[in-house]
Design a protein around this motif. Sequence first.
Motif, PDB file in Angstrom:
ATOM      1  N   ARG A 216     -25.071  26.363  -8.045  1.00 11.46           N
ATOM      2  CA  ARG A 216     -24.486  25.116  -8.563  1.00 11.46           C
ATOM      3  C   ARG A 216     -23.593  24.472  -7.505  1.00 11.46           C
ATOM      4  N   LEU A 217     -22.819  25.277  -6.800  1.00 10.29           N
ATOM      5  CA  LEU A 217     -21.953  24.758  -5.740  1.00 10.29           C
ATOM      6  C   LEU A 217     -22.788  24.096  -4.639  1.00 10.29           C
ATOM      7  N   PHE A 218     -23.865  24.741  -4.229  1.00  6.51           N
ATOM      8  CA  PHE A 218     -24.721  24.154  -3.202  1.00  6.51           C
ATOM      9  C   PHE A 218     -25.388  22.880  -3.704  1.00  6.51           C
ATOM     10  N   GLN A 219     -25.754  22.859  -4.976  1.00  7.25           N
ATOM     11  CA  GLN A 219     -26.363  21.662  -5.548  1.00  7.25           C
ATOM     12  C   GLN A 219     -25.361  20.510  -5.538  1.00  7.25           C
ATOM     13  N   LEU A 220     -24.119  20.782  -5.950  1.00  2.00           N
ATOM     14  CA  LEU A 220     -23.084  19.740  -5.935  1.00  2.00           C
ATOM     15  C   LEU A 220     -22.783  19.292  -4.509  1.00  2.00           C
ATOM     16  N   SER A 221     -22.784  20.235  -3.599  1.00  3.25           N
ATOM     17  CA  SER A 221     -22.549  19.893  -2.199  1.00  3.25           C
ATOM     18  C   SER A 221     -23.651  18.981  -1.675  1.00  3.25           C
ATOM     19  N   ASP A 222     -24.883  19.261  -2.046  1.00  2.00           N
ATOM     20  CA  ASP A 222     -25.995  18.398  -1.624  1.00  2.00           C
ATOM     21  C   ASP A 222     -25.894  17.015  -2.258  1.00  2.00           C
ATOM     22  N   GLU A 223     -25.479  16.979  -3.544  1.00  7.61           N
ATOM     23  CA  GLU A 223     -25.379  15.698  -4.245  1.00  7.61           C
ATOM     24  C   GLU A 223     -24.262  14.833  -3.670  1.00  7.61           C
ATOM     25  N   HIS A 224     -23.138  15.455  -3.335  1.00  8.78           N
ATOM     26  CA  HIS A 224     -21.962  14.690  -2.902  1.00  8.78           C
ATOM     27  C   HIS A 224     -21.735  14.749  -1.396  1.00  8.78           C
ATOM     28  N   GLY A 225     -22.692  15.259  -0.661  1.00 13.05           N
ATOM     29  CA  GLY A 225     -22.527  15.401   0.786  1.00 13.05           C
ATOM     30  C   GLY A 225     -22.288  14.084   1.488  1.00 13.05           C
ATOM     31  N   SER A 226     -23.054  13.047   1.128  1.00 18.63           N
ATOM     32  CA  SER A 226     -22.895  11.758   1.809  1.00 18.63           C
ATOM     33  C   SER A 226     -21.552  11.116   1.459  1.00 18.63           C
ATOM     34  N   SER A 227     -21.125  11.239   0.202  1.00 20.61           N
ATOM     35  CA  SER A 227     -19.833  10.649  -0.163  1.00 20.61           C
ATOM     36  C   SER A 227     -18.684  11.417   0.504  1.00 20.61           C
TER      37      SER A 227
ATOM     38  N   GLU B 188     -24.676  42.006 -13.619  1.00 20.54           N
ATOM     39  CA  GLU B 188     -24.446  40.795 -14.418  1.00 20.54           C
ATOM     40  C   GLU B 188     -23.493  39.844 -13.698  1.00 20.54           C
ATOM     41  N   ARG B 189     -22.434  40.400 -13.120  1.00 18.64           N
ATOM     42  CA  ARG B 189     -21.467  39.560 -12.393  1.00 18.64           C
ATOM     43  C   ARG B 189     -22.108  38.935 -11.165  1.00 18.64           C
ATOM     44  N   LEU B 190     -22.943  39.692 -10.471  1.00 18.49           N
ATOM     45  CA  LEU B 190     -23.640  39.141  -9.305  1.00 18.49           C
ATOM     46  C   LEU B 190     -24.596  38.025  -9.712  1.00 18.49           C
ATOM     47  N   ALA B 191     -25.245  38.188 -10.861  1.00 15.97           N
ATOM     48  CA  ALA B 191     -26.143  37.139 -11.342  1.00 15.97           C
ATOM     49  C   ALA B 191     -25.343  35.873 -11.668  1.00 15.97           C
ATOM     50  N   ALA B 192     -24.187  36.033 -12.317  1.00 14.04           N
ATOM     51  CA  ALA B 192     -23.339  34.874 -12.623  1.00 14.04           C
ATOM     52  C   ALA B 192     -22.822  34.235 -11.347  1.00 14.04           C
ATOM     53  N   LEU B 193     -22.445  35.040 -10.365  1.00 15.58           N
ATOM     54  CA  LEU B 193     -21.990  34.520  -9.083  1.00 15.58           C
ATOM     55  C   LEU B 193     -23.104  33.764  -8.369  1.00 15.58           C
ATOM     56  N   ASP B 194     -24.300  34.281  -8.449  1.00 18.18           N
ATOM     57  CA  ASP B 194     -25.452  33.615  -7.830  1.00 18.18           C
ATOM     58  C   ASP B 194     -25.699  32.255  -8.466  1.00 18.18           C
ATOM     59  N   VAL B 195     -25.580  32.183  -9.797  1.00 13.71           N
ATOM     60  CA  VAL B 195     -25.760  30.906 -10.496  1.00 13.71           C
ATOM     61  C   VAL B 195     -24.668  29.922 -10.077  1.00 13.71           C
ATOM     62  N   GLY B 196     -23.428  30.403 -10.002  1.00 19.97           N
ATOM     63  CA  GLY B 196     -22.324  29.547  -9.581  1.00 19.97           C
ATOM     64  C   GLY B 196     -22.498  29.061  -8.150  1.00 19.97           C
ATOM     65  N   GLN B 197     -22.962  29.930  -7.279  1.00 19.35           N
ATOM     66  CA  GLN B 197     -23.175  29.544  -5.885  1.00 19.35           C
ATOM     67  C   GLN B 197     -24.297  28.518  -5.770  1.00 19.35           C
TER      68      GLN B 197
END
Length: 146
Positions: A62-73, A51-60
């Motif tokens: 999300r982090l990559f998604q935010l990184s892609d969204e804000h990469g240019s800025s 369960e913790r690994l699944a939550a960590l995977d979701v968080g990771q």
Amino acid sequence: MTEKTISAEQVAILADRVDTLIANHSKIEGLILGISTQQSTLSGNLAVYQERLAALDVGQKRLFQLSDEHGSSIDHITTDVRVHSWTWKLVGIAAMSSLGLVGWAFGELRALQAADNRHENRLAILEFVVGGRSAPTPKQPEGPKP
């Protein structure tokens, strides 16, 4: 056919071996129960870890998604920081250089003013000698007074 006879000693040895086997079996049975208990605890912990690994995977993700969204800025901000850093370094170098130049100019100005005072004092003395005026009061060099 030959018949074998079993002696009392052999029966005693056999009984001792059977008792040892029963004791060993009891110990092995206890170990198996302990292993079973530990295995059930481990499987419960494994479910928690999954369960913790699944939550960590979701968080990771999300982090990559935010990184892609804000990469240019982020790249733009990094460039701005680098430009501002060099700008302030150049301003600091110019300020330190001008500080030395201002100090040198102030020293030269004081030296020229002292020379001017000396010349004025000489002219006043010459005017006194030639013109017969009253005694001049020599000028004091300007600057901080003790």
